[in-house]
Scaffold this motif. Structure first.
Motif, PDB file in Angstrom:
ATOM      1  N   ARG A  66       0.815  -1.224   0.000  1.00  0.00           N
ATOM      2  CA  ARG A  66       0.000   0.000   0.000  1.00  0.00           C
ATOM      3  C   ARG A  66       0.846   1.271   0.000  1.00  0.00           C
ATOM      4  O   ARG A  66       0.461   2.267  -0.613  1.00  0.00           O
ATOM      5  CB  ARG A  66      -0.931   0.003   1.223  1.00  0.00           C
ATOM      6  N   TYR A  67       1.990   1.239   0.685  1.00  0.00           N
ATOM      7  CA  TYR A  67       2.763   2.464   0.884  1.00  0.00           C
ATOM      8  C   TYR A  67       4.041   2.551   0.055  1.00  0.00           C
ATOM      9  O   TYR A  67       4.701   3.590   0.051  1.00  0.00           O
ATOM     10  CB  TYR A  67       3.137   2.606   2.359  1.00  0.00           C
ATOM     11  N   SER A 112      10.272  -2.710  10.831  1.00  0.00           N
ATOM     12  CA  SER A 112       9.871  -1.304  10.735  1.00  0.00           C
ATOM     13  C   SER A 112      10.453  -0.782   9.430  1.00  0.00           C
ATOM     14  O   SER A 112      11.650  -0.933   9.177  1.00  0.00           O
ATOM     15  CB  SER A 112      10.427  -0.493  11.909  1.00  0.00           C
ATOM     16  N   ILE A 113       9.604  -0.179   8.592  1.00  0.00           N
ATOM     17  CA  ILE A 113      10.037   0.241   7.263  1.00  0.00           C
ATOM     18  C   ILE A 113       9.798   1.737   7.066  1.00  0.00           C
ATOM     19  O   ILE A 113       8.756   2.266   7.460  1.00  0.00           O
ATOM     20  CB  ILE A 113       9.297  -0.564   6.172  1.00  0.00           C
ATOM     21  N   TYR A 114      10.789   2.395   6.451  1.00  0.00           N
ATOM     22  CA  TYR A 114      10.684   3.809   6.112  1.00  0.00           C
ATOM     23  C   TYR A 114      10.667   3.925   4.589  1.00  0.00           C
ATOM     24  O   TYR A 114      11.596   3.473   3.916  1.00  0.00           O
ATOM     25  CB  TYR A 114      11.872   4.597   6.674  1.00  0.00           C
ATOM     26  N   SER A 115       9.610   4.526   4.035  1.00  0.00           N
ATOM     27  CA  SER A 115       9.484   4.682   2.586  1.00  0.00           C
ATOM     28  C   SER A 115       8.698   5.939   2.269  1.00  0.00           C
ATOM     29  O   SER A 115       7.588   6.138   2.779  1.00  0.00           O
ATOM     30  CB  SER A 115       8.764   3.463   1.987  1.00  0.00           C
ATOM     31  N   ASN A 116       9.285   6.794   1.410  1.00  0.00           N
ATOM     32  CA  ASN A 116       8.604   8.028   0.989  1.00  0.00           C
ATOM     33  C   ASN A 116       8.101   8.836   2.190  1.00  0.00           C
ATOM     34  O   ASN A 116       6.951   9.285   2.220  1.00  0.00           O
ATOM     35  CB  ASN A 116       7.432   7.700   0.049  1.00  0.00           C
ATOM     36  N   SER A 117       8.976   9.008   3.176  1.00  0.00           N
ATOM     37  CA  SER A 117       8.666   9.773   4.398  1.00  0.00           C
ATOM     38  C   SER A 117       7.561   9.137   5.235  1.00  0.00           C
ATOM     39  O   SER A 117       6.998   9.776   6.114  1.00  0.00           O
ATOM     40  CB  SER A 117       8.259  11.225   4.051  1.00  0.00           C
TER      41      SER A 117
END
Length: 222
Positions: A39-40, A71-76
């Motif tokens: 989704r993200y 824990s994932i960081y993607s597109n802020s």
């Protein structure tokens, strides 16, 4: 049909089941629903993952690291993803239970293009895995490890290498898949034959039983 009510009922039930499988399988099977990473994040996005190693596989041309509690960081955006696979050529020594940080590009598994072909996306979805990342940028953030699982992993890999050395690459890999559940070195053609003939479960169940037996023996000897 009027004189065969049982046949009519059976046909109706079959139609309902077919409708549920085609239209409603994502609604009834939790693992098939779109996950947060779907989704993200989009194909090719750069993401950063912090997760715990629960399995490793050595392929012919790469290494697969299975992560959970991510824990994932993607597109802020920051979100949680239960499981994901890292593909890497790094020779860095890692252990089951290590917490690692990985930066790389995300991609997704493909569905079967033709009926009867192996559906890679469905195969991994059933395991709760919805995405993969290719990266050699790996940092260990916590060196704590699960010693028992780590030793079993090494034991399994050593047995696989021994079987391949003594019986040859093709036959040794097939036997390793049956005895140990280790399918990483198995010939793709042979693996598909197991799946097409409906006996692919042998490759998983036998390995689980063998590892349980090893665990019980280890407990008795301890």
């Amino acid at each position: 049909m009027k004189n065969r009510p049982l046949l009519s009922v059976c046909l109706m039930v079959l139609c309902i089941i077919a409708f549920m499988v085609v239209w409603g399988r994502e609604r009834f099977i939790k693992e098939l629903r779109p996950s947060p990473i779907e989704r993200y994040a989009a194909e090719g996005d750069n993401i950063t993952i912090c997760g715990k190693i629960y399995r490793q596989e050595q392929k012919e041309n790469c290494r697969m690291i299975y992560l959970k509690e991510n824990s994932i960081y993607s597109n802020s955006k920051k979100f949680q993803e239960s499981k994901i696979i890292i593909y890497t050529n790094s020779s860095q020594k890692l252990h089951i239970g290590n917490q690692i940080k990985v930066c790389g590009k995300v991609s997704f598994y493909e569905e079967a293009r033709n009926p009867g072909n192996f559906d890679q996306k469905f195969y991994y979805q059933k395991q709760g895995i919805h995405g993969k990342v290719r990266s050699d940028d790996i940092q260990i953030t916590d060196y704590k490890r699960n010693k028992l699982k780590d030793r079993l992993e090494k034991f399994r890999m050593n047995w696989q290498k021994m079987l391949q050395r003594e019986m040859g690459e093709r036959d040794g890999s097939a036997l390793a898949a049956i005895l140990l559940g280790e399918k990483s070195g198995m010939d793709q053609e042979m693996k598909e034959l197991y799946q097409v003939n409906g006996i692919g479960h042998i490759l998983a169940i036998s390995g689980v039983c063998f590892l349980c037996w090893v665990f019980l023996i280890g407990e008795k000897m301890a």
